[in-house]
Motif scaffolding. Structure first.
Motif, PDB file in Angstrom:
ATOM      1  N   MET A  74      42.270  44.352  33.325  1.00 20.53           N
ATOM      2  CA  MET A  74      40.823  44.542  33.237  1.00 20.53           C
ATOM      3  C   MET A  74      40.086  43.391  33.941  1.00 20.53           C
ATOM      4  SD  MET A  74      38.505  45.041  29.835  1.00 20.53           S
ATOM      5  CE  MET A  74      39.574  46.355  29.238  1.00 20.53           C
ATOM      6  N   LEU A  75      40.565  42.157  33.697  1.00 20.30           N
ATOM      7  CA  LEU A  75      39.945  41.009  34.356  1.00 20.30           C
ATOM      8  C   LEU A  75      40.123  41.096  35.861  1.00 20.30           C
ATOM      9  CD1 LEU A  75      40.986  38.135  31.921  1.00 20.30           C
ATOM     10  CD2 LEU A  75      38.729  39.151  32.192  1.00 20.30           C
ATOM     11  N   TYR A  76      41.306  41.562  36.282  1.00 22.73           N
ATOM     12  CA  TYR A  76      41.562  41.731  37.711  1.00 22.73           C
ATOM     13  C   TYR A  76      40.600  42.755  38.300  1.00 22.73           C
ATOM     14  CZ  TYR A  76      43.814  43.410  41.961  1.00 22.73           C
ATOM     15  OH  TYR A  76      44.070  43.796  43.254  1.00 22.73           O
ATOM     16  N   ASN A  77      40.479  43.908  37.644  1.00 21.03           N
ATOM     17  CA  ASN A  77      39.627  44.978  38.166  1.00 21.03           C
ATOM     18  C   ASN A  77      38.153  44.588  38.179  1.00 21.03           C
ATOM     19  OD1 ASN A  77      42.025  46.470  36.479  1.00 21.03           O
ATOM     20  ND2 ASN A  77      41.615  47.465  38.425  1.00 21.03           N
ATOM     21  N   LEU A  78      37.748  43.733  37.232  1.00 21.21           N
ATOM     22  CA  LEU A  78      36.343  43.342  37.150  1.00 21.21           C
ATOM     23  C   LEU A  78      35.995  42.174  38.074  1.00 21.21           C
ATOM     24  CD1 LEU A  78      35.724  43.526  33.290  1.00 21.21           C
ATOM     25  CD2 LEU A  78      34.852  45.094  35.034  1.00 21.21           C
ATOM     26  N   ASN A 108      39.133  34.240  43.031  1.00 20.66           N
ATOM     27  CA  ASN A 108      40.268  34.542  43.901  1.00 20.66           C
ATOM     28  C   ASN A 108      41.594  34.363  43.163  1.00 20.66           C
ATOM     29  OD1 ASN A 108      41.257  35.254  46.589  1.00 20.66           O
ATOM     30  ND2 ASN A 108      42.055  33.164  46.653  1.00 20.66           N
ATOM     31  N   LEU A 109      41.577  33.529  42.121  1.00 21.64           N
ATOM     32  CA  LEU A 109      42.793  33.307  41.327  1.00 21.64           C
ATOM     33  C   LEU A 109      43.320  34.611  40.735  1.00 21.64           C
ATOM     34  CD1 LEU A 109      41.838  30.038  39.398  1.00 21.64           C
ATOM     35  CD2 LEU A 109      43.656  30.271  41.104  1.00 21.64           C
ATOM     36  N   PHE A 110      42.401  35.529  40.441  1.00 28.20           N
ATOM     37  CA  PHE A 110      42.811  36.775  39.790  1.00 28.20           C
ATOM     38  C   PHE A 110      43.537  37.718  40.741  1.00 28.20           C
ATOM     39  CE2 PHE A 110      39.547  35.059  37.085  1.00 28.20           C
ATOM     40  CZ  PHE A 110      40.044  35.302  35.809  1.00 28.20           C
ATOM     41  N   ARG A 111      43.587  37.362  42.013  1.00 32.37           N
ATOM     42  CA  ARG A 111      44.365  38.155  42.959  1.00 32.37           C
ATOM     43  C   ARG A 111      45.844  37.780  42.924  1.00 32.37           C
ATOM     44  NH1 ARG A 111      40.553  37.998  48.429  1.00 32.37           N
ATOM     45  NH2 ARG A 111      39.020  39.546  47.737  1.00 32.37           N
ATOM     46  N   TYR A 112      46.156  36.628  42.323  1.00 33.16           N
ATOM     47  CA  TYR A 112      47.527  36.127  42.337  1.00 33.16           C
ATOM     48  C   TYR A 112      48.292  36.605  41.102  1.00 33.16           C
ATOM     49  CZ  TYR A 112      46.081  33.033  46.123  1.00 33.16           C
ATOM     50  OH  TYR A 112      45.623  32.543  47.307  1.00 33.16           O
ATOM     51  N   LEU A 113      49.418  37.246  41.349  1.00 33.26           N
ATOM     52  CA  LEU A 113      50.246  37.735  40.239  1.00 33.26           C
ATOM     53  C   LEU A 113      50.739  36.595  39.358  1.00 33.26           C
ATOM     54  CD1 LEU A 113      52.452  40.576  41.771  1.00 33.26           C
ATOM     55  CD2 LEU A 113      50.975  40.751  39.777  1.00 33.26           C
ATOM     56  N   THR A 114      51.107  35.483  39.966  1.00 30.52           N
ATOM     57  CA  THR A 114      51.635  34.356  39.201  1.00 30.52           C
ATOM     58  C   THR A 114      50.592  33.824  38.222  1.00 30.52           C
ATOM     59  OG1 THR A 114      51.025  32.962  41.104  1.00 30.52           O
ATOM     60  CG2 THR A 114      53.335  33.619  40.913  1.00 30.52           C
ATOM     61  N   TRP A 144      44.921  41.392  31.629  1.00 34.59           N
ATOM     62  CA  TRP A 144      45.352  40.688  32.835  1.00 34.59           C
ATOM     63  C   TRP A 144      45.965  41.575  33.918  1.00 34.59           C
ATOM     64  CZ3 TRP A 144      43.952  35.808  33.799  1.00 34.59           C
ATOM     65  CH2 TRP A 144      43.548  35.019  32.725  1.00 34.59           C
ATOM     66  N   ALA A 145      46.415  42.770  33.596  1.00 32.74           N
ATOM     67  CA  ALA A 145      47.080  43.617  34.591  1.00 32.74           C
ATOM     68  C   ALA A 145      46.068  44.416  35.402  1.00 32.74           C
ATOM     69  CB  ALA A 145      48.070  44.559  33.908  1.00 32.74           C
ATOM     70  N   ASP A 146      46.513  44.890  36.541  1.00 38.26           N
ATOM     71  CA  ASP A 146      45.718  45.792  37.364  1.00 38.26           C
ATOM     72  C   ASP A 146      45.825  47.183  36.751  1.00 38.26           C
ATOM     73  OD1 ASP A 146      44.562  47.408  39.237  1.00 38.26           O
ATOM     74  OD2 ASP A 146      45.945  46.919  40.871  1.00 38.26           O
TER      75      ASP A 146
END
Length: 362
Positions: free
Chosen positions: A1-5, A17-23, A92-94
């Motif tokens: 959800m955080l990634y999508n938002l 930009n940190l939310f683009r990183y899987l790690t 946290w997931a896409d």
């Protein structure tokens, strides 16, 4: 959800930009699940105790010390793992990744089957919960839906294929038998973890070890550069499962805080069936079904000990082990519970390292 938002705003706000990183998101999922388990743990345990006056029913034919040391301890602690895992994964997931929804479906559905089993054990005040045939029927039904979904989501050249560890470039096309294999892996892993869950902390640490390994595997398998370098099959979209596995590790760590000897709560079938099913689902999606048998070798040993015990007694009238599963055999031999648990953890670590070596040894 955080990634999508937040990820769409990465170009405007550098921090996002940190939310683009899987790690980063995997670490965030782990810590979030751990925090949720710490915060909710006391309330969940109090709630379970209030509804389970006598705690989990203890087998009278089990190890002698269990009636004294474990009586009154509440079960269904797997609810805590499921809450921490599910909330953290959703954060946290896409959420546009279909594999994430498949593993969540497997985990929650298996957890509900385990919950029904635990509930019947408590209401009937014995260790016979949901009849075995109904439990297996429910598990296979869930696994069938998940296996079909995995097959439909995968690329055509991978949808029904089985990868062989330690051998590069070998894929066996199983056709529709892939569905049967996927069902067997998910149900087998689920019940194997369930059989291992017999001592304080015994099952949850190997689950976390296996989840950590599969977080790494999912990240590599879902990355074109690393999968090409290691000569393993690239499966598009599996990288997001690293976030799910990170959440499972975090939820497991939080649960271990309350399950460490002497346990304040047992995970019960609610936790063991869901955790095992989750590992099986991730293994099927990442095309590492056979590697799961190595990384989760401790679960395999516990299951084999039960099978051998039953077959030996039915065919010859003699028992190979003093008691099955295997950890009870060592209890009967006089080993202290912490000794058994820690030594089994060591075995789990060694087997996990052997399983991970399959990524490079080709």
């Amino acid at each position: 959800m955080l990634y999508n938002l937040l990820a769409p705003f990465a170009d405007e706000f550098t921090l996002f930009n940190l939310f683009r990183y899987l790690t980063f998101r995997t670490g965030g999922a782990l810590l979030t699940a751990l925090f949720i388990a710490f915060v909710l743990g006391p309330s969940v345990i109090r709630w379970l105790k209030a509804r389970q006056r006598d705690g989990q029913p203890i087998r009278e034919d089990g190890p002698e010390g269990h009636l004294l040391t474990k009586k009154g301890t509440p079960t269904m602690g797997g609810v805590l793992i499921l809450l921490a895992l599910s909330i953290s994964t959703l954060l946290w997931a896409d959420l546009s990744n279909l594999y994430v929804w498949v593993v969540l479906f497997i985990t929650v559905a298996f957890g509900l089957i385990g919950f029904a089993d635990d509930y019947l054990k408590l209401t009937r005040r014995n260790h016979q919960g949901l009849p075995g045939r109904y439990k297996l029927l429910g598990q296979f039904a869930v696994a069938f839906v998940a296996a079909v979904a995995i097959m439909l989501i995968a690329r055509p050249e991978l949808e029904t294929h089985l990868a062989i560890p330690f051998v590069k470039g070998v894929l066996l096309d199983l056709g529709l038998f892939f569905i049967a294999l996927g069902m067997l892996v998910m149900v087998g892993a689920s019940n194997a973890v369930n059989l291992t869950d017999g001592l304080d902390g015994l099952a949850i640490v190997p689950v976390m070890i296996a989840a950590s390994c599969f977080a790494f595997i999912a990240y590599l398998v879902g990355n074109t550069v690393f999968s090409d370098y290691l000569q393993i099959q690239y499966v598009q979209g599996t990288g997001e499962l690293a976030v799910f596995c990170g959440a499972l590790v975090g939820g497991g760590l939080g649960f271990l805080w309350y399950n460490a000897p002497p346990a304040m709560v047992f995970m019960g079938d609610t936790g063991s069936l869901s955790c095992g099913g989750a590992l099986g689902g991730v293994a099927v999606i990442t095309k590492h079904e056979l590697v799961l048998a190595i990384i989760g070798g401790l679960f395999v040993l516990e299951t084999v000990s039960v099978i051998v015990q039953v077959l030996s007694y039915k065919l010859t009238g003699h028992r190979v082990f003093r008691m099955a599963p295997l950890h009870h055999h060592f209890e009967k031999k006089g080993w202290a519970e912490p000794t058994i648990v820690i030594r089994f953890w060591i075995i789990a670590v060694v087997l996990a390292l052997i399983g991970l070596s399959s990524l490079k040894l080709r």
